[in-house]
Design an enzyme around this catalytic site. Structure first.
Site, PDB file in Angstrom:
ATOM      1  N   GLY A  16       0.833  -1.208   0.000  1.00  0.00           N
ATOM      2  CA  GLY A  16       0.000   0.000   0.000  1.00  0.00           C
ATOM      3  C   GLY A  16       0.863   1.251   0.000  1.00  0.00           C
ATOM      4  O   GLY A  16       0.529   2.264   0.624  1.00  0.00           O
ATOM      5  N   ALA A  17       1.989   1.176  -0.709  1.00  0.00           N
ATOM      6  CA  ALA A  17       2.985   2.256  -0.641  1.00  0.00           C
ATOM      7  C   ALA A  17       2.769   3.339  -1.697  1.00  0.00           C
ATOM      8  O   ALA A  17       3.622   4.187  -1.903  1.00  0.00           O
ATOM      9  CB  ALA A  17       4.392   1.675  -0.778  1.00  0.00           C
ATOM     10  N   ARG A  19       0.521   5.745  -1.704  1.00  0.00           N
ATOM     11  CA  ARG A  19       0.151   7.059  -1.157  1.00  0.00           C
ATOM     12  C   ARG A  19       0.084   6.967   0.373  1.00  0.00           C
ATOM     13  O   ARG A  19       0.304   5.904   0.950  1.00  0.00           O
ATOM     14  CB  ARG A  19      -1.202   7.501  -1.732  1.00  0.00           C
ATOM     15  N   VAL A  67      -2.980  -7.579  -1.781  1.00  0.00           N
ATOM     16  CA  VAL A  67      -2.367  -8.314  -0.664  1.00  0.00           C
ATOM     17  C   VAL A  67      -3.265  -9.428  -0.114  1.00  0.00           C
ATOM     18  O   VAL A  67      -2.778 -10.341   0.546  1.00  0.00           O
ATOM     19  CB  VAL A  67      -1.954  -7.375   0.505  1.00  0.00           C
ATOM     20  N   ASN A  93       1.383  -2.424   5.391  1.00  0.00           N
ATOM     21  CA  ASN A  93       0.679  -1.153   5.574  1.00  0.00           C
ATOM     22  C   ASN A  93      -0.676  -1.109   4.867  1.00  0.00           C
ATOM     23  O   ASN A  93      -1.565  -0.375   5.299  1.00  0.00           O
ATOM     24  CB  ASN A  93       1.581  -0.023   5.051  1.00  0.00           C
ATOM     25  N   SER A 145      -3.543   0.012  14.392  1.00  0.00           N
ATOM     26  CA  SER A 145      -4.268   1.262  14.660  1.00  0.00           C
ATOM     27  C   SER A 145      -4.632   1.297  16.137  1.00  0.00           C
ATOM     28  O   SER A 145      -4.854   0.234  16.748  1.00  0.00           O
ATOM     29  CB  SER A 145      -5.552   1.314  13.814  1.00  0.00           C
ATOM     30  N   TYR A 158     -13.056  -2.967  11.222  1.00  0.00           N
ATOM     31  CA  TYR A 158     -11.702  -2.386  11.232  1.00  0.00           C
ATOM     32  C   TYR A 158     -11.003  -2.680  12.562  1.00  0.00           C
ATOM     33  O   TYR A 158      -9.843  -3.107  12.595  1.00  0.00           O
ATOM     34  CB  TYR A 158     -11.820  -0.877  10.996  1.00  0.00           C
ATOM     35  N   ALA A 160     -11.618  -5.081  14.659  1.00  0.00           N
ATOM     36  CA  ALA A 160     -11.312  -6.518  14.754  1.00  0.00           C
ATOM     37  C   ALA A 160     -10.083  -6.856  13.910  1.00  0.00           C
ATOM     38  O   ALA A 160      -9.216  -7.638  14.337  1.00  0.00           O
ATOM     39  CB  ALA A 160     -12.518  -7.333  14.287  1.00  0.00           C
ATOM     40  N   LYS A 162      -7.586  -4.897  13.126  1.00  0.00           N
ATOM     41  CA  LYS A 162      -6.354  -4.329  13.703  1.00  0.00           C
ATOM     42  C   LYS A 162      -5.995  -5.012  15.025  1.00  0.00           C
ATOM     43  O   LYS A 162      -4.818  -5.181  15.332  1.00  0.00           O
ATOM     44  CB  LYS A 162      -6.505  -2.814  13.878  1.00  0.00           C
ATOM     45  N   ILE A 191      -4.235  10.168  11.655  1.00  0.00           N
ATOM     46  CA  ILE A 191      -3.191  10.649  10.738  1.00  0.00           C
ATOM     47  C   ILE A 191      -3.859  11.244   9.495  1.00  0.00           C
ATOM     48  O   ILE A 191      -4.804  10.649   8.951  1.00  0.00           O
ATOM     49  CB  ILE A 191      -2.247   9.494  10.318  1.00  0.00           C
TER      50      ILE A 191
HETATM   51  P1  NAP Z   1      -4.715   5.209   2.321  1.00  0.00           P
HETATM   52  O1  NAP Z   1      -4.309   6.612   2.064  1.00  0.00           O
HETATM   53  O2  NAP Z   1      -6.097   4.784   1.985  1.00  0.00           O
HETATM   54  O3  NAP Z   1      -3.657   4.238   1.645  1.00  0.00           O
HETATM   55  C1  NAP Z   1      -3.810   2.844   1.675  1.00  0.00           C
HETATM   56  C2  NAP Z   1      -3.087   2.270   0.497  1.00  0.00           C
HETATM   57  O4  NAP Z   1      -3.255   0.845   0.500  1.00  0.00           O
HETATM   58  C3  NAP Z   1      -3.669   2.788  -0.813  1.00  0.00           C
HETATM   59  O5  NAP Z   1      -2.638   3.120  -1.693  1.00  0.00           O
HETATM   60  C4  NAP Z   1      -4.472   1.599  -1.304  1.00  0.00           C
HETATM   61  O6  NAP Z   1      -4.617   1.532  -2.713  1.00  0.00           O
HETATM   62  C5  NAP Z   1      -3.646   0.439  -0.808  1.00  0.00           C
HETATM   63  N1  NAP Z   1      -4.432  -0.789  -0.794  1.00  0.00           N
HETATM   64  C6  NAP Z   1      -5.733  -0.936  -0.441  1.00  0.00           C
HETATM   65  N2  NAP Z   1      -6.126  -2.205  -0.600  1.00  0.00           N
HETATM   66  C7  NAP Z   1      -5.055  -2.888  -1.060  1.00  0.00           C
HETATM   67  C8  NAP Z   1      -4.821  -4.234  -1.402  1.00  0.00           C
HETATM   68  N3  NAP Z   1      -5.799  -5.153  -1.323  1.00  0.00           N
HETATM   69  N4  NAP Z   1      -3.599  -4.609  -1.841  1.00  0.00           N
HETATM   70  C9  NAP Z   1      -2.602  -3.697  -1.946  1.00  0.00           C
HETATM   71  N5  NAP Z   1      -2.753  -2.400  -1.633  1.00  0.00           N
HETATM   72  C10 NAP Z   1      -3.972  -1.996  -1.191  1.00  0.00           C
HETATM   73  O7  NAP Z   1      -4.545   4.852   3.873  1.00  0.00           O
HETATM   74  P2  NAP Z   1      -3.549   5.400   4.986  1.00  0.00           P
HETATM   75  O8  NAP Z   1      -4.302   6.362   5.830  1.00  0.00           O
HETATM   76  O9  NAP Z   1      -2.247   5.779   4.402  1.00  0.00           O
HETATM   77  O10 NAP Z   1      -3.420   4.072   5.857  1.00  0.00           O
HETATM   78  C11 NAP Z   1      -2.338   3.167   5.708  1.00  0.00           C
HETATM   79  C12 NAP Z   1      -2.407   2.170   6.849  1.00  0.00           C
HETATM   80  O11 NAP Z   1      -2.405   2.859   8.102  1.00  0.00           O
HETATM   81  C13 NAP Z   1      -3.699   1.342   6.831  1.00  0.00           C
HETATM   82  O12 NAP Z   1      -3.420   0.019   7.236  1.00  0.00           O
HETATM   83  C14 NAP Z   1      -4.550   2.025   7.877  1.00  0.00           C
HETATM   84  O13 NAP Z   1      -5.487   1.155   8.453  1.00  0.00           O
HETATM   85  C15 NAP Z   1      -3.495   2.452   8.882  1.00  0.00           C
HETATM   86  N6  NAP Z   1      -3.919   3.547   9.743  1.00  0.00           N
HETATM   87  C16 NAP Z   1      -4.257   4.759   9.233  1.00  0.00           C
HETATM   88  C17 NAP Z   1      -4.659   5.765  10.105  1.00  0.00           C
HETATM   89  C18 NAP Z   1      -5.034   7.125   9.619  1.00  0.00           C
HETATM   90  O14 NAP Z   1      -5.479   7.932  10.460  1.00  0.00           O
HETATM   91  N7  NAP Z   1      -4.888   7.456   8.364  1.00  0.00           N
HETATM   92  C19 NAP Z   1      -4.710   5.527  11.477  1.00  0.00           C
HETATM   93  C20 NAP Z   1      -4.368   4.274  11.949  1.00  0.00           C
HETATM   94  C21 NAP Z   1      -3.962   3.290  11.085  1.00  0.00           C
HETATM   95  P3  NAP Z   1      -6.013   2.048  -3.403  1.00  0.00           P
HETATM   96  O15 NAP Z   1      -6.008   3.504  -3.297  1.00  0.00           O
HETATM   97  O16 NAP Z   1      -5.910   1.573  -4.785  1.00  0.00           O
HETATM   98  O17 NAP Z   1      -7.126   1.408  -2.644  1.00  0.00           O
END
Ligand code: NAP
Length: 250
Positions: A16-17, A19, A67, A93, A145, A158, A160, A162, A191
């Site tokens: 998920g790198a 963005r 993934v 990620n 998370s 979500y 469950a 995490k 974030i």
């Molecule tokens: P994001 O901006 O939505 O980025 C997630 C990335 O993962 C996107 O590039 C997405 O691609 C990709 N992805 C989704 N499904 C996938 C799959 N099946 N296989 C491969 N790649 C996939 O999210 P983020 O906020 O950066 O979050 C990243 C991680 O941090 C997540 O695990 C999230 O649960 C965790 N997190 C985030 C926060 C927060 O506040 N943002 C807080 C706690 C934990 P697409 O765009 O194509 O779907």
């Protein structure tokens, strides 16, 4: 005793790198010297990260993968291993949300979140551990998370996934420690990424009121913790959950 972080010569896979937090982690690892395998479900997102890593002078290659697909993840890991010659760091990620109240939650929304957030990490650990066990070294960091620690109304799936990821982290850490592989989790708080952009200003303000540091986190805040957990500075740390949330959960 050296307190510098130097990841030169290391190959790191970040899922998920394309963005958000994943991209920030990939770039931070590259700044510390690592070469990067960018695993993304959408190839065009991966290309942007690859270009930015290359601009930092490190090698980078994109791998289009879902993934949650066990077979595809293992095939990708074989190719990554061949391309880089070794695999030293894996950051799980990739993650999604499909929020709604428990009683309104459809089976599909439950399954999709568990499949990507939890099974996705299992798939990558399952494949990567085999490579790392032969090397007798490796670092695995799972992006969990704070919701996996405290739960949240509207996020049963979500939370469950995490919480499960934290259990997976600790079990893998116990199994792999004797092979020189450290497995840790990071639990970010709120974030600023595309995932949280969709929330209303009212909800964001409500979150802010719960954060002692009175500021929302940035992807780079999580990336710094990830670099630490991938470096020699954390050699004696495994099975831990590092909370990065401005003090929200303590
Ligand atoms: P994001 O901006 O939505 O980025 C997630 C990335 O993962 C996107 O590039 C997405 O691609 C990709 N992805 C989704 N499904 C996938 C799959 N099946 N296989 C491969 N790649 C996939 O999210 P983020 O906020 O950066 O979050 C990243 C991680 O941090 C997540 O695990 C999230 O649960 C965790 N997190 C985030 C926060 C927060 O506040 N943002 C807080 C706690 C934990 P697409 O765009 O194509 O779907």
């Amino acid at each position: 005793m050296s307190y510098t972080i130097d990841l030169h010569g290391k190959a790191a896979l970040v899922t998920g790198a394309g963005r958000g937090i994943g991209q920030s982690i990939a770039l931070a690892l590259a700044e510390a010297g690592a070469d990067i395998a960018v695993a993304e479900i959408k190839a065009e997102l991966a290309a942007d990260t690859v270009a930015q890593v290359a601009a930092l002078g490190r090698s980078a290659k994109a791998y289009a993968v879902d993934v949650s697909d066990f077979t595809a993840v293992h095939a990708m890991l074989d190719v990554v291993h061949k391309d880089f010659g070794h695999l030293d760091i894996v950051v799980n990620n990739a993650g999604i949300t499909k929020d709604t109240l428990l009683v309104r939650m459809g089976e599909e929304d439950w399954d999709a979140v568990l499949r990507i957030n939890l099974k996705g990490a299992f798939n990558c650990i399952h494949g990567a551990a085999k490579i790392m066990m032969k090397q007798r070294s490796g670092r695995i960091v799972n992006i969990a998370s704070i919701i996996g620690l405290i739960g949240n109304a509207g996020q049963a799936n979500y939370a469950a996934s995490k919480a499960g990821l934290i259990g997976l982290t600790k079990s893998a850490a116990k199994e792999l420690a004797s092979r020189g592989i450290n497995v840790n989790a990071i639990a970010p708080g709120f974030i600023q990424t595309k995932m949280t952009d969709v929330l209303t200003d009212e909800l964001k303000q409500a979150m802010m009121n719960l954060i002692p540091q009175k500021t929302l986190g940035l992807p780079a805040d999580v990336a710094k913790a990830a670099v630490f957990l991938c470096s020699d500075l954390s050699n004696y740390i495994t099975g831990q959950v590092l909370v990065v949330d401005g003090g929200m959960v303590m």
